[in-house]
Design an enzyme around this catalytic site. Structure first.
Site, mmCIF file in Angstrom:
data_model
loop_
_atom_site.group_PDB
_atom_site.id
_atom_site.type_symbol
_atom_site.label_atom_id
_atom_site.label_comp_id
_atom_site.label_asym_id
_atom_site.label_seq_id
_atom_site.Cartn_x
_atom_site.Cartn_y
_atom_site.Cartn_z
ATOM 1 N N TYR A 142 -53.103 -38.040 -25.052
ATOM 2 C CA TYR A 142 -51.989 -37.125 -24.636
ATOM 3 C C TYR A 142 -52.035 -35.678 -25.387
ATOM 4 O O TYR A 142 -51.618 -34.629 -24.844
ATOM 5 C CB TYR A 142 -50.691 -37.537 -25.288
ATOM 6 C CG TYR A 142 -50.129 -38.810 -24.317
ATOM 7 C CD1 TYR A 142 -50.536 -39.697 -23.874
ATOM 8 C CD2 TYR A 142 -48.719 -38.212 -23.948
ATOM 9 C CE1 TYR A 142 -49.896 -40.740 -23.218
ATOM 10 C CE2 TYR A 142 -48.062 -39.405 -23.206
ATOM 11 C CZ TYR A 142 -48.440 -40.480 -22.725
ATOM 12 O OH TYR A 142 -47.979 -41.432 -22.054
ATOM 13 N N LYS A 191 -59.355 -51.157 -26.754
ATOM 14 C CA LYS A 191 -60.485 -51.328 -25.676
ATOM 15 C C LYS A 191 -61.708 -50.988 -26.422
ATOM 16 O O LYS A 191 -62.241 -50.202 -25.941
ATOM 17 C CB LYS A 191 -60.144 -50.273 -24.730
ATOM 18 C CG LYS A 191 -60.911 -50.625 -23.154
ATOM 19 C CD LYS A 191 -60.578 -51.666 -22.469
ATOM 20 C CE LYS A 191 -61.603 -51.958 -21.202
ATOM 21 N NZ LYS A 191 -61.198 -53.164 -20.480
ATOM 22 N N ASP A 223 -56.409 -54.621 -21.586
ATOM 23 C CA ASP A 223 -56.109 -55.324 -20.242
ATOM 24 C C ASP A 223 -55.811 -56.825 -20.469
ATOM 25 O O ASP A 223 -54.789 -57.259 -19.874
ATOM 26 C CB ASP A 223 -57.624 -55.212 -19.434
ATOM 27 C CG ASP A 223 -58.788 -55.786 -20.129
ATOM 28 O OD1 ASP A 223 -58.778 -55.810 -21.431
ATOM 29 O OD2 ASP A 223 -59.864 -55.660 -19.593
ATOM 30 N N ASP A 247 -47.646 -46.567 -23.828
ATOM 31 C CA ASP A 247 -46.684 -46.023 -23.193
ATOM 32 C C ASP A 247 -46.746 -46.956 -21.809
ATOM 33 O O ASP A 247 -45.713 -47.381 -21.578
ATOM 34 C CB ASP A 247 -47.549 -44.800 -22.676
ATOM 35 C CG ASP A 247 -46.537 -44.097 -21.448
ATOM 36 O OD1 ASP A 247 -45.432 -43.958 -21.582
ATOM 37 O OD2 ASP A 247 -47.266 -43.840 -20.284
ATOM 38 N N ASP A 251 -43.721 -49.834 -20.845
ATOM 39 C CA ASP A 251 -42.948 -50.192 -19.774
ATOM 40 C C ASP A 251 -42.966 -51.651 -19.261
ATOM 41 O O ASP A 251 -41.899 -52.263 -18.849
ATOM 42 C CB ASP A 251 -43.579 -49.237 -18.756
ATOM 43 C CG ASP A 251 -42.888 -47.887 -18.636
ATOM 44 O OD1 ASP A 251 -42.508 -47.493 -19.630
ATOM 45 O OD2 ASP A 251 -42.596 -47.339 -17.514
#
Ligand code: IPM
Ligand code: MG
Length: 363
Positions: A142, A191, A223, A247, A251
């Site tokens: 970001y 990851k 994942d 982020d 959600d």
């Protein structure tokens, strides 16, 4: 107590949901003899329209001078065409960075009254959903380099992700400390099979683990985590992860609890001046229609009282009022069951009515 609250109504449904949260704060102020002063701050698309900048310097200063910031939502299709560095969302990112709020706390907890609104199989929901995502908020991709260049007649876009040990360590500590206050299980999500940032992340988390022997640390690839959140959410207590993974996962986590409209968040850094916002967006499709769910914002205001103002009783009262309104069968449209036979048992209400009901139920 007297507190100064910077209020960012923002765009889309932002103004209507913030209005409900302010009504609730005013009621709390009356009931518990506090004084809340509000300073209206422009940020996002509305600030672009008014000032030509999603977060004018003066607005950031006013947020920094406050005791905490309460925010609705920013963005919308109206500003899709503006350059990346001037987007409404950039105002929010600059605000987070300017306030230094590196630690974003996003609870994923199912309200028992809304168990039927979860898209998950009831056998999974029955085991319970109650975890927290601790998201690193002011680093990573970001805040890396963003550029699009013309290379031999072809556009090439680059976004870079970088994390320092210090950045990882400070959010890691928040993860461990959050777990210490809860179920003492911390899952570090990364990851590391692909990214250097993640390999460093994992190394720092394990180094910290020695200092928190009471917390059980585990690692999970992002994942796999996306899969585990829908397969077996009961396994999670606290998840700590970097900015973009947080982020996306937050959600996903909100959806399994029924509606993203219910989820508040707190963002804190080195001081008690925090940023409090629901995790959902500005929902321009329903803006101004008085149908949005204000609960995520109202619960964000409760978090502000709890974490920044040390007003636990007041925060408890707001949460109890929300629970009572849900018990009484009131639902905004996002938390109405889809099945008409089920929906018939509930009363559909709009945004301002939901705010009023919560106030009426504040003891
Ligand atoms: C969130 C939002 C923001 C983010 C956007 C609006 C920049 O999606 O708070 O989750 O990506 O952090
Ligand atoms: Mg998001």
């Amino acid at each position: 107590m007297q507190k100064n609250i910077a209020v960012i109504r923002g765009d889309g449904i932002g103004p209507e949901i913030v209005e409900q949260a302010l009504k609730v704060l005013n009621k709390v102020a009356d009931a518990y003899s506090h004084t809340f002063h509000y300073d209206d701050v422009d940020m996002g698309g509305c600030a672009i329209d008014k000032w030509g900048d999603p977060l004018p310097e003066e607005m950031l200063k006013r947020c920094l001078a406050s005791d905490s910031v309460l925010m609705g939502s920013v963005g919308g299709p109206k500003w899709d065409g503006v350059p990346g560095h001037m987007r409404p969302e950039k105002g929010l990112l600059r605000l987070r960075a300017g306030m230094g709020v590196y630690s974003n706390n996003r609870p994923a907890k199912i309200w028992p009254q809304l168990a039927g609104a979860s898209p998950l199989n009831p056998s999974i929901v029955e085991k319970g959903i109650d975890f927290i995502i601790v998201r690193e908020l002011i680093g990573g991709v970001y805040f890396g380099k963003h550029e699009t260049e013309d290379k031999d007649g072809q556009l090439v876009a680059t976004d870079t992700m970088s994390y320092s040990e210090a950045e990882i360590e400070r959010i890691g500590r928040i993860g461990f400390e959050t777990a210490q206050k809860r179920g003492k299980k911390l899952c570090s999500v990364e990851k590391s099979n692909v990214l250097d940032c993640s390999r460093l992340w994992k190394k720092v988390m394990h180094r910290l683990a020695d200092e928190y022997p009471d917390v059980e640390l585990s690692d999970m690839l992002v994942d796999n985590c996306a899969m585990q959140i829908v397969k077996n959410p009961a396994q999670f207590d606290v998840i700590v992860t970097e900015n973009m993974f947080g982020d996306i996962l937050s959600d996903e986590a909100s959806m399994i609890t029924g509606s993203i409209g219910m989820i508040p968040s707190s963002s804190l850094g080195a001081t008690t001046c925090g940023l409090y916002e629901p995790i959902h967006g500005s929902a321009p499709d329903i803006a101004g229609m008085d149908v949005a769910n204000p609960i995520g914002t109202i619960l964000s205001a409760a978090m502000m009282l709890r974490f920044s103002f040390d007003m636990a009783r007041e925060a408890d009262a707001i949460e109890a009022a929300v629970s009572a309104v849900l018990d009484a069968g009131y639902r905004t449209s996002d938390i109405m069951p889809a099945d008409p036979a089920q929906a018939a048992k509930y009363q559909k209400v709009g945004c301002s009515r939901m705010g009023e009901l919560i106030i009426q139920n504040l003891a």
